[in-house]
Scaffold this motif. Structure first.
Motif, PDB file in Angstrom:
ATOM      1  N   LEU A  12      46.471  16.987  39.447  1.00  0.00           N
ATOM      2  CA  LEU A  12      46.897  16.423  38.179  1.00  0.00           C
ATOM      3  C   LEU A  12      47.760  15.209  38.476  1.00  0.00           C
ATOM      4  O   LEU A  12      48.617  15.254  39.361  1.00  0.00           O
ATOM      5  N   VAL A  13      47.536  14.107  37.746  1.00  0.00           N
ATOM      6  CA  VAL A  13      48.337  12.899  37.915  1.00  0.00           C
ATOM      7  C   VAL A  13      49.228  12.744  36.687  1.00  0.00           C
ATOM      8  O   VAL A  13      48.744  12.780  35.549  1.00  0.00           O
ATOM      9  N   ILE A  14      50.538  12.612  36.919  1.00  0.00           N
ATOM     10  CA  ILE A  14      51.483  12.319  35.852  1.00  0.00           C
ATOM     11  C   ILE A  14      52.072  10.945  36.110  1.00  0.00           C
ATOM     12  O   ILE A  14      52.704  10.720  37.139  1.00  0.00           O
ATOM     13  N   ALA A  15      51.826  10.012  35.185  1.00  0.00           N
ATOM     14  CA  ALA A  15      52.341   8.648  35.298  1.00  0.00           C
ATOM     15  C   ALA A  15      53.494   8.482  34.316  1.00  0.00           C
ATOM     16  O   ALA A  15      53.370   8.818  33.133  1.00  0.00           O
ATOM     17  N   PRO A  68      42.413  14.498  35.741  1.00  0.00           N
ATOM     18  CA  PRO A  68      43.198  14.327  34.510  1.00  0.00           C
ATOM     19  C   PRO A  68      44.457  13.497  34.775  1.00  0.00           C
ATOM     20  O   PRO A  68      45.093  13.627  35.814  1.00  0.00           O
ATOM     21  N   ILE A  69      44.788  12.634  33.834  1.00  0.00           N
ATOM     22  CA  ILE A  69      45.989  11.804  33.911  1.00  0.00           C
ATOM     23  C   ILE A  69      46.811  12.006  32.645  1.00  0.00           C
ATOM     24  O   ILE A  69      46.283  11.897  31.530  1.00  0.00           O
ATOM     25  N   ILE A  70      48.078  12.327  32.823  1.00  0.00           N
ATOM     26  CA  ILE A  70      49.021  12.420  31.716  1.00  0.00           C
ATOM     27  C   ILE A  70      49.996  11.257  31.837  1.00  0.00           C
ATOM     28  O   ILE A  70      50.618  11.076  32.881  1.00  0.00           O
ATOM     29  N   GLY A  72      36.589   6.944  33.492  1.00  0.00           N
ATOM     30  CA  GLY A  72      36.750   8.379  33.306  1.00  0.00           C
ATOM     31  C   GLY A  72      37.313   8.732  31.935  1.00  0.00           C
ATOM     32  O   GLY A  72      37.384   7.894  31.028  1.00  0.00           O
ATOM     33  N   VAL A  73      37.725   9.968  31.797  1.00  0.00           N
ATOM     34  CA  VAL A  73      38.259  10.468  30.531  1.00  0.00           C
ATOM     35  C   VAL A  73      39.572   9.759  30.210  1.00  0.00           C
ATOM     36  O   VAL A  73      40.388   9.491  31.100  1.00  0.00           O
ATOM     37  N   ALA A  74      39.781   9.449  28.940  1.00  0.00           N
ATOM     38  CA  ALA A  74      41.006   8.767  28.527  1.00  0.00           C
ATOM     39  C   ALA A  74      42.234   9.604  28.882  1.00  0.00           C
ATOM     40  O   ALA A  74      42.199  10.842  28.805  1.00  0.00           O
ATOM     41  N   PRO A  75      43.338   8.971  29.288  1.00  0.00           N
ATOM     42  CA  PRO A  75      44.551   9.716  29.622  1.00  0.00           C
ATOM     43  C   PRO A  75      45.125  10.428  28.400  1.00  0.00           C
ATOM     44  O   PRO A  75      44.853  10.053  27.252  1.00  0.00           O
ATOM     45  N   ARG A  76      45.929  11.435  28.660  1.00  0.00           N
ATOM     46  CA  ARG A  76      46.683  12.120  27.609  1.00  0.00           C
ATOM     47  C   ARG A  76      48.082  11.502  27.579  1.00  0.00           C
ATOM     48  O   ARG A  76      48.727  11.355  28.619  1.00  0.00           O
ATOM     49  N   PHE A  77      48.571  11.136  26.401  1.00  0.00           N
ATOM     50  CA  PHE A  77      49.870  10.494  26.268  1.00  0.00           C
ATOM     51  C   PHE A  77      50.886  11.444  25.643  1.00  0.00           C
ATOM     52  O   PHE A  77      50.546  12.263  24.786  1.00  0.00           O
ATOM     53  N   ALA A 126      50.513  18.964  26.903  1.00  0.00           N
ATOM     54  CA  ALA A 126      49.619  18.077  27.644  1.00  0.00           C
ATOM     55  C   ALA A 126      49.178  18.719  28.947  1.00  0.00           C
ATOM     56  O   ALA A 126      48.006  18.639  29.333  1.00  0.00           O
ATOM     57  N   ILE A 127      50.110  19.354  29.657  1.00  0.00           N
ATOM     58  CA  ILE A 127      49.768  19.995  30.925  1.00  0.00           C
ATOM     59  C   ILE A 127      48.791  21.149  30.704  1.00  0.00           C
ATOM     60  O   ILE A 127      47.796  21.288  31.429  1.00  0.00           O
TER      61      ILE A 127
END
Length: 403
Positions: free
Chosen positions: A116-119, A146-148, A202-207, A232-233
């Motif tokens: 999981l990537v958290i930015a 997945p990117i949050i 890829g899939v749009a990030p979750r904000f 989100a997680i």
């Protein structure tokens, strides 16, 4: 599985001081758990709130988090939580936005390790080119990851003297919804930052928008937006992390969960993860999974401050009943042979996780009675096992339904 545990208990190697020596020593189990521990890759410029996110997710204090990171590369570091028996790993790429920083090495080391990537983006910082560039490089190799994206330090853009967090909280993922005038500038900044992700592969990030401050800063609550981060997680994380996150979040919300109860919960998660990891190797699980489970029972006994022996092992396992023992033992053998089909390994690993998780929950009921010198109620122990099994399966099923 329980028939296997009984056999291993009879062959247990006891030390002179009365403490058992696990069939798999602790270093081997730790390596197995590390191999299966979900990895959260933190990306963001210095001061964007990455350490605060780790504190919120683990409920560890700032000193523990600040001192817990160990160098991974010249400009990256890793935080294992808990340090001695990790169930989660946090990778922090520290150099983004710093003069002369080249992310190529960190990308090469970390790009195959994250689940999981958290930015994190400080909402008042409009220059996010290094972060966006890094995320585009990650998605070129792993478009499925997945990117949050977390907008942080919201209070820096509140308008008006004494403006506080909006109540009720605002879901800034909907950037077009109307907001009070005090938060209009904040909404414009969020809209600008989210537009930077246009065209990301890829899939749009979750904000999610969060503001994790200190009590002395005067904002309440101090972990504003935590519910959005949790949501989100749970929506984006892979199954292995989903199960752990669900347990962590429930632990944080429950009253009276500090102290021994929290340590017990982490121990069970740790050994369940280890069982899932070693159990995914065809034919090895028949030998290794009982070793992991026995080591878990030993550690749980030490935390509960009760003595543990072959007699206790046989007593605990006997409380599950012959039908359960036969069924679980047969399931274990069946899983080892079905693992020869690679497509079935994730299912088998999830079963190993569930059985170890349930065994740990049942053992806690047994050990609490032992510690209070009360008579152990076999029905309560068995019920705790079945409830733990259902909980683990339900968590996995819930994750499957959310995809």
């Amino acid at each position: 599985m329980f028939s296997f545990l009984n056999g291993w208990a009879q062959r247990w190697n006891w030390a002179k001081d009365g403490e058992p020596k696990p069939a798999l020593d602790e270093s081997q189990i730790r390596e197995a758990a590390l191999a299966s521990a979900p990895v959260v890759w933190l990306l963001g410029k210095t001061g964007s709130g990455k350490s605060s996110v780790v504190e919120a997710l683990t409920q560890a204090d700032a000193a523990t988090v600040g001192n817990g990171f160990a160098p991974c590369t010249q400009t990256a570091q890793v935080f294992d939580f808990p340090t001695e028996r990790p169930v989660l790993r946090f990778l922090d790429t520290r150099g983004l936005g710093e003069a002369g920083y080249d992310p190529a090495q960190d990308m090469a080391v970390n790009k195959d390790r994250a689940h999981l990537v958290i930015a994190t983006m400080r909402v008042s910082d409009m220059n996010q080119s290094e972060l966006i560039q890094s995320l585009r490089a990650i998605r070129e190799s792993h478009p499925e990851w997945p990117i949050i994206v977390l907008h942080t330090c919201l209070h820096e853009l509140y308008a008006g003297v004494g403006a506080d967090h909006p109540v009720p909280s605002i879901d800034f993922s909907d950037v077009d919804s109307p907001v009070p005038d005090a938060y209009a500038g904040l909404q414009r900044a969020v809209r600008h930052q989210q537009a930077l992700f246009s065209g990301l592969k890829g899939v749009a990030p979750r904000f999610a928008a969060i503001d994790f401050t200190r009590p002395e800063d005067g904002y309440a609550p101090v972990q504003y937006g935590r519910e959005y981060l949790h949501g989100a997680i749970l929506d984006e994380a892979p199954t292995a992390m989903f199960n752990i996150a669900r347990s962590f979040f429930a632990d944080q919300e429950a009253t009276g969960s500090a102290g021994v109860d929290r340590e017990v919960n982490r121990l069970i998660l740790y050994y369940a993860g280890a069982a899932a990891s070693v159990g995914a190797i065809p034919l090895v699980g028949v030998v290794s999974i009982p070793g992991v489970s026995i080591a878990m029972l030993w550690h749980l006994a030490r935390v509960h401050q009760v003595e543990w022996s072959n007699k206790d092992m046989a007593s605990l396992i006997g409380m599950f009943g012959g039908a359960v023992a036969v069924r679980e033992g047969s399931m274990l053998l069946l899983r080892q042979f079905t693992k020869l089909g690679p497509w079935l390994i994730p299912i088998a690993a999830a079963q190993d996780y569930a059985v170890a998780f349930a065994l740990g929950k049942a053992a806690c009921v047994y050990m609490r009675s032992r510690r209070s010198r009360a008579e152990v109620n076999a029905e309560e122990v068995k019920a705790a096992f079945m409830a733990g099994l259902k909980e683990a399966v339900r968590m996995s099923a819930a994750k499957g339904d959310s995809k």
